[in-house]
Scaffold this active site. Structure first.
Site, PDB file in Angstrom:
ATOM      1  N   HIS A 187      56.278  26.587 -22.589  1.00  0.00           N
ATOM      2  CA  HIS A 187      56.172  27.623 -21.572  1.00  0.00           C
ATOM      3  C   HIS A 187      57.207  28.736 -21.729  1.00  0.00           C
ATOM      4  CE1 HIS A 187      53.438  24.781 -19.811  1.00  0.00           C
ATOM      5  NE2 HIS A 187      54.391  23.872 -19.771  1.00  0.00           N
ATOM      6  N   GLY A 211      50.972  24.301 -15.931  1.00  0.00           N
ATOM      7  CA  GLY A 211      49.858  23.926 -15.074  1.00  0.00           C
ATOM      8  C   GLY A 211      50.310  23.654 -13.650  1.00  0.00           C
ATOM      9  N   ASP A 222      61.099  21.836 -15.265  1.00  0.00           N
ATOM     10  CA  ASP A 222      60.146  21.562 -16.346  1.00  0.00           C
ATOM     11  C   ASP A 222      60.534  22.389 -17.561  1.00  0.00           C
ATOM     12  OD1 ASP A 222      58.032  21.285 -18.122  1.00  0.00           O
ATOM     13  OD2 ASP A 222      56.525  21.202 -16.529  1.00  0.00           O
ATOM     14  N   ILE A 240      52.339  29.595 -22.494  1.00  0.00           N
ATOM     15  CA  ILE A 240      51.408  29.531 -21.374  1.00  0.00           C
ATOM     16  C   ILE A 240      52.164  29.167 -20.096  1.00  0.00           C
ATOM     17  CG2 ILE A 240      49.499  28.873 -22.878  1.00  0.00           C
ATOM     18  CD1 ILE A 240      49.826  25.988 -21.910  1.00  0.00           C
TER      19      ILE A 240
END
Length: 285
Positions: A193, A211, A188, A208
């Site tokens: 991120h 998820g 990913d 962040i």
């Protein structure tokens, strides 16, 4: 309008071969916090190739997550700014235990497009099968901010009534400062991120955590504490991403036993248990 719902739904599925081996599984497990303590026999089930069991959430990155969210955003009828994209929810139906190594065919398509008014929601479905039959089916619910309002179907809410009573178990899991940098090596590559400048453009003061990293950490906690460490008992797993978590924070996971399933919630300890995962259900045998 950048999203043409009719064109996206009518587009031909994308099909490709994916493969993985024990190194991919071990890297994923490390990315969701396995291996601490490194010599713990329970952790060695996730990190040592001679004892390896595959956490079902590995399905979200098997074959480097292809076809994945980023690929899905380039489907016909979809042309959106990645900075406006948030992963809203994820579900996996497990048809058979995931093998440590394998080659399979993954078929991805847009299964639904919903109009939430201020956002569009894309449901990206991936079905994976090998020579012995279906392995898993996964749905990613992707929010695209600012792309709603065309008068389309709002779709289901997915909200559940709160679990009853006090949780049966509560655990805390520290998130490493470099957790997102490690997790993204499983495929990913969204710069949200890792790249501080991109994160600021997306409205965050720093990158962040994925998820799906939180998703994997939470499933591992459920398996380890309420399913006797047996990954093969998981039949399905779904969640709604209710908020963000930052690398360096602590995840508090609350779990409730119900008949044939575990309900869970996750929050960020350092921000007064700010919700991170909600409406989370692990179905099991």
């Amino acid at each position: 309008m950048p999203i043409d719902a009719a064109q996206a739904l009518a587009a031909a599925p994308r099909t490709g071969e994916i493969s993985w081996d024990h190194k991919d599984v071990q890297l994923y497990h490390l990315g969701v916090g396995a291996g601490r303590p490194a010599t713990d026999p329970d952790e060695l089930r996730y990190t040592l190739e001679s004892r390896l069991h595959v956490l079902p959430s590995f399905a979200t990155v098997a074959g480097n997550g292809s076809p994945g969210v980023i690929s899905g955003l380039s489907m016909p009828g979809i042309d959106v700014d990645l900075a406006r994209v948030l992963h809203g929810g994820q579900s996996i139906e497990v048809h058979r235990p995931l093998p440590v190594r394998g080659t399979a065919t993954a078929t991805g398509r847009i299964a639904a497009v919903y109009d939430k008014g201020t956002a569009a929601v894309l449901v990206m479905r991936t079905e994976v099968a090998d020579a012995d039959g279906p392995l898993w089916t996964s749905d990613a619910q992707i929010f695209v901010r600012g792309e709603g309002g065309w008068g389309g179907d709002r779709g289901p809410s997915g909200r559940l009534d709160p679990p009853a009573g006090d949780p049966d178990r509560t655990v805390e899991r520290p998130i490493r400062e470099d957790q997102a940098l490690l997790y993204r090596l499983s495929g990913d590559w969204n710069p949200l991120h890792a790249d501080p400048d991109f994160a600021k453009r997306a409205g965050f003061d720093r990158p962040i955590l994925h998820g799906l990293c939180t998703y994997g950490m939470t499933l591992k906690a459920v398996v380890d504490t309420l399913l006797d460490g047996d990954v093969t008992r998981v039949r399905g797993y779904r969640t709604r991403f209710a908020g963000v978590v930052f690398p360096g924070e602590t995840l508090r996971i609350r779990m409730w036993r119900e008949e044939g399933r575990v309900r869970a919630e996750a929050g960020a300890v350092e921000r007064d248990d700010a919700p991170v995962l909600a409406d989370t259900v692990v179905e099991h045998s």
